[in-house]
Scaffold this active site. Sequence first.
Site, mmCIF file in Angstrom:
data_model
loop_
_atom_site.group_PDB
_atom_site.id
_atom_site.type_symbol
_atom_site.label_atom_id
_atom_site.label_comp_id
_atom_site.label_asym_id
_atom_site.label_seq_id
_atom_site.Cartn_x
_atom_site.Cartn_y
_atom_site.Cartn_z
ATOM 1 N N LYS A 180 -2.512 77.945 -23.363
ATOM 2 C CA LYS A 180 -1.976 79.308 -23.185
ATOM 3 C C LYS A 180 -2.414 80.285 -24.284
ATOM 4 O O LYS A 180 -2.491 81.484 -24.048
ATOM 5 C CB LYS A 180 -0.435 79.274 -23.128
ATOM 6 C CG LYS A 180 0.114 78.759 -21.818
ATOM 7 C CD LYS A 180 1.628 78.929 -21.794
ATOM 8 C CE LYS A 180 2.214 78.438 -20.485
ATOM 9 N NZ LYS A 180 3.655 78.697 -20.386
ATOM 10 N N ASP A 199 5.865 84.522 -17.707
ATOM 11 C CA ASP A 199 6.995 83.615 -17.993
ATOM 12 C C ASP A 199 8.300 84.390 -18.214
ATOM 13 O O ASP A 199 9.349 84.058 -17.655
ATOM 14 C CB ASP A 199 6.702 82.764 -19.233
ATOM 15 C CG ASP A 199 5.794 81.584 -18.922
ATOM 16 O OD1 ASP A 199 5.783 81.132 -17.765
ATOM 17 O OD2 ASP A 199 5.088 81.131 -19.837
#
Length: 287
Positions: A72, A108
């Site tokens: 990420k 997210d």
Amino acid sequence: MKYPSVNTQLVILLGNPLGHSISPAMHNRVFEKLGLDYCYIPVQVTPKNLQVVFAGLSKMNVAGFNVTIPHKIAIIEHLDALDPLAAMIGAVNTICVKNGKTIGYNTDGEGFIRSLEDEGKISVQGKRIFLLGCGGAARAIAMTLAFQGAENIFICNRTYAKAEALATEINLKIRYCAEAVRALPEYQTGIIKFCDIFINSTSLGMHPREAELPISEACLLEHLVVTDIVYNPHTTRLLAIAEAKGCRIVHGLGMLIHQGAAGFKLWTGVDPLIAEMIETASALVAG
Ligand code: NAP
């Protein structure tokens, strides 16, 4: 089922390991239901090969990517552009390929907030929020909460220095709303009673250590909306206790579904079928 052709738009999940991922089933089911010529494929890639694999795939008939552990942060240097929120968070979980350019996003935090609105029937605007934990997921959640108008975010972590660093970063980069809290019961109790929402973003309570409780039961007051981002088990011990005390609860699976739904919209421009996603994800997690 329609078979892929050269016109099929691919969405690739990059991560390692990927055996547990429910995203391929969730997205492919909705592509099929909506008659979209897209296909979601998991590609397990090591950190050493990330650059070459990503460069090659980006030149194919690819609409976008999902990126998960451990890539990420590392993926950022390989992108052409970065959405402002993803830049602030410093991590990317979704990529769109538009006119040959790769653009990174982080859905997210947005997924978390949508699940709060959906299941918890609560908006974060003007709310006081107690965030337990300060890892990668907490960082995305905290930054998005600040971005979307939470009044106060109290960040409490076993390693206090990390909570302090994240609170300072939020206050400097977004606006002054975050405060670090020491992970001691006397500090936690005093603050939680003035909060509207409690979030567990630690990994405590996750399978196979379901008996672990991230905070003392006494802190789970009836007026709180209590949410746990751990989604395996579906109802963690924390959520079960909170529900028994009369709190409104929000399961971690909602965040997983809604972060995926936000990506789906970015790749296709089409609203996904949330109910189908929930059904697929719930069946897989239960299995
Ligand atoms: P991470 O970066 O490894 O962070 C873990 C956090 O838990 C840190 O704050 C850590 O504190 C704390 N922690 C771990 N063990 C602890 C212990 N024994 N006592 C107190 N604190 C402890 O992990 P992450 O990626 O943020 O993920 C955290 C959890 O969220 C995982 O269970 C993951 O599966 C889940 N998750 C769910 C979603 C979803 O969509 N629902 C998305 C992402 C993650 P220290 O800083 O002190 O080490």
